[in-house]
Design an enzyme around this catalytic site. Sequence first.
Site, short mmCIF file in Angstrom:
data_model
loop_
_atom_site.label_atom_id
_atom_site.label_comp_id
_atom_site.label_asym_id
_atom_site.label_seq_id
_atom_site.Cartn_x
_atom_site.Cartn_y
_atom_site.Cartn_z
N ASP A 32 -4.98 1.07 3.35
CA ASP A 32 -4.08 1.59 2.32
C ASP A 32 -4.81 1.76 0.98
OD1 ASP A 32 -1.76 1.22 4.15
OD2 ASP A 32 -2.24 -0.88 3.84
N HIS A 86 1.57 -4.72 4.61
CA HIS A 86 1.05 -3.49 5.21
C HIS A 86 2.21 -2.84 5.97
CE1 HIS A 86 -1.55 -0.59 7.03
NE2 HIS A 86 -1.26 -1.01 8.25
#
Length: 355
Positions: free
Chosen positions: A183, A211
């Site tokens: 990410d 996440h």
Amino acid sequence: MTSLPLFQRLTKCWQTSSRIIASVLKPPVKILVTGAAGQIGYAVMPIIARGQMLGPDQPVIIHMLDIPSASEALGGLKMELIDSALPLLRGVIATTDVAQACKDVNFVIMLAGFPRKEGMERKELMSKNVAIYKAQASALEQHAAPNCKILVVANPANTNALILKEFAPSIQPKNITCLTRLDHNRALGHLSERLNVHVGDVKNVIIWGNHSSTQYPDANHAIVKTEFGEKSAKELVANDTWMKGEFISTVQQRGAAIIKARKQSSSLSAASAACDHMHDWILGTPKGTWVSMGVYSDGAYGIPAGIIYSFPVNCDKGEWSIVQGLKIDEFSRAKMEATANELVEEKNLAYSYLN
């Protein structure tokens, strides 16, 4: 005939160079990759074996673990590694036996997990992964090397890492992490495209929290290298609506966008991010640069202690530390708390299966 002396000289030079290189190499370390026969495993192997993860002076012995139904594919991957003739690769163990796979390993990348299938409830997915990580934690507890460092990639990554911590009590909590570097890298890439600069000139984005789609990609503290020196990314973007809207949602939904485009989940970028995570953790982050890692919360920034939460961290000599003192505005605080709440819910759900 005239080329023979030159050939002999080149051969002697190569042999001498090889001896010098061999003399400065470190002792081999053992790296376990679980779920190794999958797509991410296939992509991550050459990165590890070429020294891009732990450095060009670090020989490796790779342990590959997967379920019995994947044993044939695992064997094929072992053949490909051998056929690649990689100088730093000092051995390959391909096995479906978890005890053998965990024996004396120094580093672990955990790709194995029960995948979410169509129509599957989140509770069902959680229950299956709790069982997997409880079993693998016990094996690491018994067989891994002291000070073993672990990266959990399989989803739900944060909570899988927390389960691992619960059932491997001799492994220090600081040595159990989860992947949010994917990410983080996505945020760097998206910001660099927006500003039309090279991604290597952008640093210090942050991924806060889980996440999952509640993660908070934060570019408020990001820095961009320009011909006039380092500048604030926020000032260069000069568009608060984009920063609080499209930037966040694009990073949050990037995985889904890749699945829609490829009809498969991210593998190459996930493998690259996993190696970035381990590389910076072990070899250190550059001065003035931080990265995002899912780590065991100690209450920093008002985040509940006892969950695995993504923070900005600096790394040095194999140790991470949370970056302190960053200014958090009201918008950011709300986003950080929302993703923390989801992680607390996940923790409670996972523990309900344990009990």
